[in-house]
Design an enzyme around this catalytic site. Structure first.
Site, PDB file in Angstrom:
ATOM      1  N   LYS A 177      69.975  31.908 -55.238  1.00  0.00           N
ATOM      2  CA  LYS A 177      68.656  32.144 -55.835  1.00  0.00           C
ATOM      3  C   LYS A 177      68.767  33.035 -57.065  1.00  0.00           C
ATOM      4  O   LYS A 177      69.464  34.054 -57.051  1.00  0.00           O
ATOM      5  CB  LYS A 177      67.736  32.771 -54.787  1.00  0.00           C
ATOM      6  CG  LYS A 177      67.514  31.875 -53.562  1.00  0.00           C
ATOM      7  CD  LYS A 177      66.755  32.572 -52.463  1.00  0.00           C
ATOM      8  CE  LYS A 177      67.566  33.704 -51.880  1.00  0.00           C
ATOM      9  NZ  LYS A 177      66.926  34.309 -50.693  1.00  0.00           N
ATOM     10  N   THR A 208      57.013  41.208 -54.417  1.00  0.00           N
ATOM     11  CA  THR A 208      57.971  40.173 -54.011  1.00  0.00           C
ATOM     12  C   THR A 208      58.609  40.474 -52.659  1.00  0.00           C
ATOM     13  O   THR A 208      59.658  39.911 -52.326  1.00  0.00           O
ATOM     14  CB  THR A 208      59.076  40.037 -55.083  1.00  0.00           C
ATOM     15  OG1 THR A 208      59.722  41.321 -55.258  1.00  0.00           O
ATOM     16  CG2 THR A 208      58.505  39.570 -56.411  1.00  0.00           C
ATOM     17  N   GLY A 210      59.698  40.182 -49.096  1.00  0.00           N
ATOM     18  CA  GLY A 210      59.801  39.081 -48.141  1.00  0.00           C
ATOM     19  C   GLY A 210      60.033  37.717 -48.754  1.00  0.00           C
ATOM     20  O   GLY A 210      59.960  36.704 -48.052  1.00  0.00           O
ATOM     21  N   THR A 211      60.348  37.660 -50.051  1.00  0.00           N
ATOM     22  CA  THR A 211      60.529  36.351 -50.681  1.00  0.00           C
ATOM     23  C   THR A 211      61.708  35.584 -50.075  1.00  0.00           C
ATOM     24  O   THR A 211      61.618  34.368 -49.869  1.00  0.00           O
ATOM     25  CB  THR A 211      60.744  36.494 -52.199  1.00  0.00           C
ATOM     26  OG1 THR A 211      61.766  37.470 -52.445  1.00  0.00           O
ATOM     27  CG2 THR A 211      59.474  36.928 -52.894  1.00  0.00           C
ATOM     28  N   GLY A 212      62.804  36.282 -49.810  1.00  0.00           N
ATOM     29  CA  GLY A 212      63.971  35.598 -49.253  1.00  0.00           C
ATOM     30  C   GLY A 212      63.707  35.023 -47.875  1.00  0.00           C
ATOM     31  O   GLY A 212      64.118  33.894 -47.568  1.00  0.00           O
ATOM     32  N   CYS A 213      63.024  35.790 -47.046  1.00  0.00           N
ATOM     33  CA  CYS A 213      62.662  35.314 -45.700  1.00  0.00           C
ATOM     34  C   CYS A 213      61.789  34.065 -45.792  1.00  0.00           C
ATOM     35  O   CYS A 213      62.019  33.065 -45.104  1.00  0.00           O
ATOM     36  CB  CYS A 213      61.907  36.403 -44.944  1.00  0.00           C
ATOM     37  SG  CYS A 213      62.741  37.992 -44.837  1.00  0.00           S
TER      38      CYS A 213
END
Length: 276
Positions: A177, A208, A210-213
């Site tokens: 990402k 932003t 928690g974007t990865g989760c």
């Protein structure tokens, strides 16, 4: 037995403010119309300002939670987030291998502050035991750098990293990402044969958390519905972009994304290409 609706199990830590961890995963599963289940690995005291404390559950109790799920409602896909210890990883790897269940791993290794969240032994166990089982691995730039022990400074570097995660570490596919790049946020997918790039304009917001989760949870949900890896990443990229664009402006720090932001752009709930 085939379920009437797709099912996904998340194995991860918690976020009491609801922006990340299993709370974010379950919200995402609901929005993507799959049945979500969860196994807690660590109870985390955190908010939009940072992490105030962590309590890890024992490996035997994590195993008991996993067995409770698998013996009753076997998931179509398993997704993992925060896995703090080697013992946890070994148990999770055994469950995935035994069930031959498609697996999405969000390698939560580096906090937004830059702090590393696991020790060298845990990192090596993730590389040796979990990543070879993965259908998709979704590291951000710092996490990919840790996995490969190399610097990633360009999109070409990200492409090389995605290939290495597949060919050297053994995953079926990898999404590196690009949120940490300057300029456009370009995510790079390598599916074992081809590179695909998904660019979006950078959004000027600090919200932003928690974007990865959330991103990896969308991929897991779409895979559970029978979508290809490529289609799943397309939907995840659009979903998370809308979640950031229409953030909720909550908290005093880096606030959570908006898990229903896609509704404001009319993202199809189940079908349809988002990127051309």
């Amino acid at each position: 037995m085939k379920h009437s609706i797709p099912t996904v199990l998340t194995i991860a830590g918690t976020d009491p403010t609801g922006g990340a961890g299993i709370q974010a995963d379950l919200k995402t599963f609901q929005e993507r119309e799959v049945y979500g289940m969860s196994v807690v690995t660590s109870v985390v005291a955190q908010n939009t300002l940072g992490v105030q404390g962590v309590e890890h559950l024992s490996a035997p109790f994590i195993k008991k939670q996993i067995e409770s799920v698998l013996s009753d409602i076997s998931p179509d896909v398993i997704k993992t987030g925060m896995i703090a210890t080697t013992e946890m990883m070994v148990i999770i790897a055994e469950a995935i291998k035994k069930g031959s269940i498609p697996y999405v791993i969000d390698p939560v290794m580096v906090a937004k502050s830059g702090d590393h969240l696991m020790d060298v032994n845990s990192k090596q166990t993730m590389i040796e035991r979990l990543i070879p089982l993965a259908t998709v691995v979704t590291p951000n730039i710092p996490e990919a750098e840790v996995l490969l022990s190399e610097s990633i400074e360009s999109i070409a570097d990200a492409e090389d990293a995605a290939r290495r995660i597949v060919h050297e570490l053994g995953a079926d596919a990898a999404v590196v990402k690009g949120g940490h790049f300057k300029g456009d946020a370009v995510d790079v997918l390598y599916d074992g044969s081809s590179i695909h790039k998904f660019p979006t304009s950078r959004l000027n917001t600090k919200h932003t958390h928690g974007t990865g989760c959330t991103y990896s949870a969308v991929i897991a949900a779409e895979l559970a519905k029978g979508k290809s890896i490529y289609e799943s990443v397309i939907t995840a990229k659009k979903y998370i972009t809308d979640a950031i664009r229409y953030s909720l402006m909550l908290g005093n720090g880096n606030g959570p994304t908006n898990h229903w932001g896609y509704r404001l752009q009319g993202l199809p709930k189940n079908n349809g290409r988002v990127f051309q």
